[in-house]
Design a protein around this motif. Sequence first.
Motif, PDB file in Angstrom:
ATOM      1  N   THR A   1      11.527  11.075  -3.036  1.00 59.04           N
ATOM      2  CA  THR A   1      10.212  10.861  -2.414  1.00 59.04           C
ATOM      3  C   THR A   1       9.994   9.387  -2.143  1.00 59.04           C
ATOM      4  OG1 THR A   1       9.288  12.804  -3.548  1.00 59.04           O
ATOM      5  CG2 THR A   1       7.720  11.169  -2.707  1.00 59.04           C
ATOM      6  N   ASP A   2      10.343   8.555  -3.123  1.00 62.52           N
ATOM      7  CA  ASP A   2      10.244   7.108  -2.932  1.00 62.52           C
ATOM      8  C   ASP A   2      11.101   6.649  -1.752  1.00 62.52           C
ATOM      9  OD1 ASP A   2       8.511   6.807  -5.031  1.00 62.52           O
ATOM     10  OD2 ASP A   2      10.033   6.206  -6.472  1.00 62.52           O
ATOM     11  N   TYR A   3      12.299   7.230  -1.643  1.00 59.64           N
ATOM     12  CA  TYR A   3      13.214   6.810  -0.577  1.00 59.64           C
ATOM     13  C   TYR A   3      12.632   7.113   0.804  1.00 59.64           C
ATOM     14  CZ  TYR A   3      17.333   6.654   2.440  1.00 59.64           C
ATOM     15  OH  TYR A   3      18.200   6.371   3.462  1.00 59.64           O
ATOM     16  N   PHE A   4      12.170   8.352   0.986  1.00 56.62           N
ATOM     17  CA  PHE A   4      11.640   8.720   2.305  1.00 56.62           C
ATOM     18  C   PHE A   4      10.328   7.992   2.608  1.00 56.62           C
ATOM     19  CE2 PHE A   4      14.331  12.559   1.510  1.00 56.62           C
ATOM     20  CZ  PHE A   4      15.193  12.369   2.575  1.00 56.62           C
ATOM     21  N   CYS A   5       9.516   7.759   1.561  1.00 61.15           N
ATOM     22  CA  CYS A   5       8.254   7.050   1.791  1.00 61.15           C
ATOM     23  C   CYS A   5       8.477   5.563   2.033  1.00 61.15           C
ATOM     24  CB  CYS A   5       7.313   7.248   0.599  1.00 61.15           C
ATOM     25  SG  CYS A   5       6.608   8.903   0.484  1.00 61.15           S
ATOM     26  N   SER A   6       9.652   5.055   1.671  1.00 60.69           N
ATOM     27  CA  SER A   6       9.931   3.634   1.909  1.00 60.69           C
ATOM     28  C   SER A   6      10.004   3.322   3.403  1.00 60.69           C
ATOM     29  CB  SER A   6      11.240   3.222   1.229  1.00 60.69           C
ATOM     30  OG  SER A   6      12.359   3.827   1.858  1.00 60.69           O
ATOM     31  N   PHE A   7      10.144   4.348   4.253  1.00 62.05           N
ATOM     32  CA  PHE A   7      10.164   4.142   5.703  1.00 62.05           C
ATOM     33  C   PHE A   7       8.754   3.999   6.281  1.00 62.05           C
ATOM     34  CE2 PHE A   7      14.245   6.130   4.844  1.00 62.05           C
ATOM     35  CZ  PHE A   7      15.121   5.414   5.645  1.00 62.05           C
ATOM     36  N   ILE A   8       7.728   4.248   5.456  1.00 58.62           N
ATOM     37  CA  ILE A   8       6.342   4.139   5.917  1.00 58.62           C
ATOM     38  C   ILE A   8       5.899   2.674   5.800  1.00 58.62           C
ATOM     39  CG2 ILE A   8       3.958   4.875   5.527  1.00 58.62           C
ATOM     40  CD1 ILE A   8       5.068   7.435   4.267  1.00 58.62           C
ATOM     41  N   ASP A   9       5.437   2.116   6.885  1.00 58.37           N
ATOM     42  CA  ASP A   9       5.037   0.705   6.901  1.00 58.37           C
ATOM     43  C   ASP A   9       3.545   0.565   6.623  1.00 58.37           C
ATOM     44  OD1 ASP A   9       7.583  -0.322   7.434  1.00 58.37           O
ATOM     45  OD2 ASP A   9       7.356   0.055   9.589  1.00 58.37           O
ATOM     46  N   SER A  10       3.138   0.993   5.428  1.00 51.09           N
ATOM     47  CA  SER A  10       1.749   0.829   4.996  1.00 51.09           C
ATOM     48  C   SER A  10       1.692   1.069   3.494  1.00 51.09           C
ATOM     49  CB  SER A  10       0.819   1.801   5.736  1.00 51.09           C
ATOM     50  OG  SER A  10       1.034   3.128   5.279  1.00 51.09           O
ATOM     51  N   HIS A  11       0.481   0.949   2.968  1.00 55.74           N
ATOM     52  CA  HIS A  11       0.316   1.179   1.528  1.00 55.74           C
ATOM     53  C   HIS A  11       0.509   2.646   1.148  1.00 55.74           C
ATOM     54  CE1 HIS A  11      -0.771  -2.876   0.469  1.00 55.74           C
ATOM     55  NE2 HIS A  11      -1.680  -2.916   1.447  1.00 55.74           N
ATOM     56  N   LEU A  12       0.554   3.528   2.144  1.00 63.14           N
ATOM     57  CA  LEU A  12       0.868   4.929   1.855  1.00 63.14           C
ATOM     58  C   LEU A  12       2.283   5.077   1.302  1.00 63.14           C
ATOM     59  CD1 LEU A  12      -0.683   6.745   4.961  1.00 63.14           C
ATOM     60  CD2 LEU A  12      -1.592   6.649   2.623  1.00 63.14           C
ATOM     61  N   SER A  13       3.125   4.087   1.499  1.00 60.01           N
ATOM     62  CA  SER A  13       4.500   4.160   1.008  1.00 60.01           C
ATOM     63  C   SER A  13       4.557   4.281  -0.513  1.00 60.01           C
ATOM     64  CB  SER A  13       5.288   2.927   1.451  1.00 60.01           C
ATOM     65  OG  SER A  13       4.722   1.739   0.921  1.00 60.01           O
ATOM     66  N   TRP A  14       3.521   3.808  -1.207  1.00 56.58           N
ATOM     67  CA  TRP A  14       3.483   3.985  -2.663  1.00 56.58           C
ATOM     68  C   TRP A  14       2.339   4.889  -3.129  1.00 56.58           C
ATOM     69  CZ3 TRP A  14      -0.878   2.196  -5.219  1.00 56.58           C
ATOM     70  CH2 TRP A  14      -1.651   1.230  -4.562  1.00 56.58           C
ATOM     71  N   ARG A  15       1.333   5.084  -2.291  1.00 56.14           N
ATOM     72  CA  ARG A  15       0.240   5.979  -2.702  1.00 56.14           C
ATOM     73  C   ARG A  15       0.631   7.454  -2.586  1.00 56.14           C
ATOM     74  NH1 ARG A  15      -4.690   3.343  -3.538  1.00 56.14           N
ATOM     75  NH2 ARG A  15      -4.885   1.279  -2.554  1.00 56.14           N
TER      76      ARG A  15
END
Length: 526
Positions: free
Chosen positions: A167-181
């Motif tokens: 989940t962390d890996y795929f969310c790391s492609f998000i360029d916003s604070h949603l990448s960790w939220r």
Amino acid sequence: MVDVVPPSSRRKLVGQPLLYAISVFASLGVFLFGYDQGVMSGIITGPYFKQFFNSPGPLEVGTMVAVLELGALVTSIAAGRVGDIIGRKGTLFAGALVFTIGGAIQTYTTGFSVMLVGRVISGFGVGLLSTIVPIYQSEISPPNHRGALACMEFTCNIIGYATSVWTDYFCSFIDSHLSWRIPLFLQCVIGGILTVGSLVMPESPRWLIDTDQDAAGMQVIVDLHGGDPNNILAQAEFQEIKDKVVYEREVGEGRSYATMWRKYKRRVLLAMSSQAFAQLNGINVISYYAREFDHKAGWLGRDAILMTGINALIYVLSTLPPWYLVDRWGRRFILLSGAVIMGIALGFTGWWMYIDVPATPQAVVACVIVFNAAFGYSWGPIPWLYPPEIMPLTFRSKGVSISTATNWAFNFVVGETTPYLQDVITWRLYPMHGFYCACSFVLVYFLYPETKGVPLEEMDAVFGEEERLDYESERASLMSNAQSDRLSVGSGRRPKITNPAERGWVSRVLYRNDRSTYQPIGDGDE
């Protein structure tokens, strides 16, 4: 015999489907712990996470990660009393609800302090879940499958860890604070599912009988044995549990922690030591700080998360062999062999980081994969299985709560000190934990008795605390063991050697403290 309510006309799960359904659903509790364990390793080094928290230093990161263990430590101690008062099912519900609330606070955090509050509250939930799930699992499992079901539970824990990493890996492609939220929010979703599902799960039959709810306890046992109220195995299991409850009450020494310590000091210390070495052997040095560990080994950026994710998948696969092996090889062999492999892997990890050559990143990842596989096969599942096995019913909840609190105490120490030690002693950190693996080998070899196949109500005989149990044996388990013996003869397997002098030297070493004096009570012994 206690009357059982006739089965309703509607269809419901009974027998093995019910047992496996309960096991899988209860394992969501340890899935949550595994998810939380891995989710932080991916987000703490993300650019948006660092920006939001003003580039926290090692101490701040260590506190943010490890403060959950403080919350878990508090409630894991309290869970012993809570589990006896509101039952295993009620404690499971409370733990899931509290964890979900903590996850929501983390997701919508406004700063460092609020994040710490959310982590502590989630820790409260994790402490309840990590204590009660192993107890619940052991109390609904038949003796000859108890180890396998506990290992399946641990596999769910590692699946949770792997899920968080990917989940962390795929969310790391998000360029916003949603990448960790977003990864933090998924904790709430899973916790909500467990909260609702715990309302429809049956209560532990042993707790029901221990609280004089005999009819309800008998009904659960009947359901677990296929739904027939006249099933002789279900009736025999109920009778043995009831006899054990009556026997403990006749002794009349109370159920305080002081009484538990006085009567079962050895068992409590063994349970605590298993959980302590599960942490000291080095797993959370890798798990909590996996991405930073890969950075130090030479893997950078998103590649570090990817390597952690691949490692996590191998980690999951390593937890599958114990499903088959734990009730055949026994607990001791698995713990001893795991300690050896883990110690060697940690030693080589430190060595490769010390020489720091171009091949170091690949070599370190290989060592970590070997280490995680060995841990997933041995010191991962067994310390969660062993404490509820060896503690008697009257003190099981309290004993397991103490052992789980030990896990969280050492978990906190490792989580808090690892960032600092990585900077100060660098590569020496890994041989240090390899030394702890050697210590755990010595402890298991000299002090741990074998418990495979022993009914919970007959564990006193394993520890030599009674010459012979004067209440009926668990007929279901005995008949099951007898069937296993017949199958072993029919399949051409060698008969078990009971005389240690007749064993080879390898068997004498690995099974030094095998329960040589324990024998199931036979028909002629009643």
